[in-house]
Design an enzyme around this catalytic site. Sequence first.
Site, PDB file in Angstrom:
ATOM      1  CE  LYS A  65       1.191  -1.039   5.210  1.00  9.93           C
ATOM      2  NZ  LYS A  65      -0.127  -0.402   5.126  1.00  9.93           N
ATOM      3  CD  GLN A  66       0.599  -6.146   3.273  1.00 10.31           C
ATOM      4  OE1 GLN A  66       0.419  -7.100   3.986  1.00 10.31           O
ATOM      5  NE2 GLN A  66      -0.308  -5.201   3.104  1.00 10.31           N
ATOM      6  CD  GLU A  83      -2.639  -1.473   2.451  1.00 10.29           C
ATOM      7  OE1 GLU A  83      -2.079  -1.119   3.511  1.00 10.29           O
ATOM      8  OE2 GLU A  83      -3.715  -2.109   2.418  1.00 10.29           O
TER       9      GLU A  83
HETATM   10  O1  IFM Z   1      -5.431  -5.990   5.504  1.00  3.19           O
HETATM   11  C1  IFM Z   1      -4.389  -5.300   6.096  1.00  3.19           C
HETATM   12  C2  IFM Z   1      -3.595  -4.635   4.981  1.00  3.19           C
HETATM   13  O2  IFM Z   1      -3.040  -5.603   4.117  1.00  3.19           O
HETATM   14  C3  IFM Z   1      -2.483  -3.789   5.560  1.00  3.19           C
HETATM   15  N1  IFM Z   1      -3.036  -2.801   6.476  1.00  3.19           N
HETATM   16  C4  IFM Z   1      -3.797  -3.390   7.563  1.00  3.19           C
HETATM   17  C5  IFM Z   1      -4.931  -4.260   7.061  1.00  3.19           C
HETATM   18  C6  IFM Z   1      -5.667  -4.899   8.230  1.00  3.19           C
HETATM   19  O3  IFM Z   1      -4.822  -5.756   8.919  1.00  3.19           O
END
Ligand code: IFM
Length: 741
Positions: free
Chosen positions: A568-569, A475
């Site tokens: 980010k992930q 994100e």
């Molecule tokens: O769904 C996640 C998202 O991938 C990253 N931000 C937090 C959300 C809720 O855990």
Amino acid sequence: MLVGGDEFGPLGGLPGSDSLLLVPEAVRATAASVGREPNGVPEGVIPLGGGPAAFVALLDDQIRRREQGVVPRIDDDAAWTVVVAGLDLELERAHEALLALADGCIGSNGTPLWTHPAAEPRVLAAGVYTGSGPETTLVDAPVWQQVGGRMLPPGRLERTLDLRTGVLRHVLEDDAGSAEAALFSSLAHPGTVALRLAGPDALLPGEAARPTALSVVGAQGGVAVAYATSRRDDGLAGVQRLGAYVTDAERVPRTEEAVAALTCADGAGFETLLAEHRAAWADRWEAADVVVDGDAELTRAVRFALFHLMASVRDDGEAAVGARGVAGPGYRGHVFWDADVFVLPFLAATHPPSARAMLEYRLRRLPAAQAAARALQRVGARYPWESAATGEDVTPRSARLPDGSVVRIRTGELEEHITADIAWSAACYLDWTGDASFEPQARELLLETARYWASRVRVNGDGDAHIYGVIGPDEYHEPVDDNAFTNVMARWNLRRAAALAEEPERGHWLQLADALVDGYDAGSGLYEEFAGFFDLEPLVIAEVAPRRPIAADVLLGAERVAGAQVVKQADVLMLHHLVPGEVAPGSLLPNLDFYEPRTAHGSSLSPGVHAALFPRAGRPEEALAPLQLAARLDLDDLTATAAGGLHLATMGGVWQALVMGFAGVRPAGDALAVDPRLPDAWSGLDLRLRFRGVPLRLRAEHELVAVDAAAPVRVRAGNGPAVTAQRLRWTKVNDSWEVSS
Ligand code: IFM
């Protein structure tokens, strides 16, 4: 547990017949012999003597103590307990989340029994929301886990959560004496709660409370609760409280329903409720326990995660599983892909009714998803990024930062991969369970989501298909075109649905799927995370950040991060984990090497996925650091966010890393594939799973796989052929697995 007999010691050169009762499962039980035992008793057995009459007296004493309202003890087994000693002003709310008791229906945090300014007692009802739009939030139900409003005295408080039995024990040592309490939220009768407290008068509530009943009204549903507190003053000063919560996501239950449930609980009594609750937890552990042979502390952390995953999801009707469960108010209880992709696989593989209830939650909101697609002039079903009661999107549109500035939140508009993720979760459930009764619903879900993608994808003049303007799991970058994760998940969705569809949709979807660009470059073996990602500033976050996880947007500023190759992930890497059949063979290693140092783990969902992938890439040692990160995230409050509730997705990720990553277990058609790759420090993994309706135990070692199932099951070790058997062992010979028995 009490194990009794009269012949534990050896007789005539043979072991005593009752020594057969000392099975491994009874290792922590109290064993007593009432026999003569001429040759002594084995170590650990108490030689009581006195014959059958002594044993009856022993049982009588146990019953009497229970009837007197004695606070039940828990087994102080370090492998199964989480202890919070003292009250840390800064960490108290996080600790209350860690110590939460839940039964799928309600979650009650582990607040002290006595009032304290740092504490925030809370009961949340799963799936029962109040408010509307982005403000929709789980209702706060009345609290049962505090007594009498007295202030916590300045003594020594210790709270112990017994993961094996779902009982929370409080001990308070104070000048006035010592008080002890045991609380549980019944897994056998969700909504029923019980508490016993014993101690000096000064620590007990003043009056016995008369039964009270009240209800809390939500936007659509509500909670009705009734509880009664009784006090005993027969030398063993104590308090007992029973309570019954009736929750409903669609209507407000009447208080009479709660009173009736309380009457039922009262009729059963504390001891029976506790016995049933313990038995229910024993069944759940029998189906799901995981042991990491070689790391006891990790085993405990894994059990902590599994305990909360099991407790947070009901197994009937529909289960709305918020990102932070029912242990805290984080994300207002909204349901994200965390539930479908991270939590559901564990339940599909251990307790399918809970996974089915999660899918039911999505299915009942299919009409809302269809309306969302129509509103955008598309067809099929478009699921919301954040979902609550109605299935409409409840993602906030903006947020205020600590410096007072307001930022726009675009995930609700653009984070569309959730639609394919939900389709994936339906397929995951079917792959594990083979549940034929779910096939019609799964088909509808797969077809409707595929229809959405077919109307969302744009085909260029050159025949390539694209998805423009989305946010991927990473994100930090928004909006982007052709996010590899979104495109490949959409492609998977189209292909999986095509197998169930009829012409002309079938042919059209297959064509579209083949035309969807995925950013793969055969030369480097890399997937580009989205169009233009490789042109961004080549910043390696692992070289810049002092340690990870790190919120890179906070460290470097959102603008810099948006213009850099900071992830980010797990994004591209999620594909290798979720849909390995959709990515190019041999592409895991180059992508892992490229993306791992560029990933900030700014989302708690990320480390578990990395931990799952390193073993698959043949480098299990490198999986240990991200695994520890995921396993300790809440226990050590590594991101200082546990006060908002537990990170259920991270917990699901821990299970996936162990089962799918290290043990290499995955459904492969009608067989279960196993392919362990363990780090040197572990001698094995013991797993409990359920595949195609058959409960099984699986032992995975460096050079051995052993399956012990309740009925014949099809299993394949490594690349070998699938074998159908009830008990089977493979050993590794020259890098290939051979059946050895
Ligand atoms: O769904 C996640 C998202 O991938 C990253 N931000 C937090 C959300 C809720 O855990």
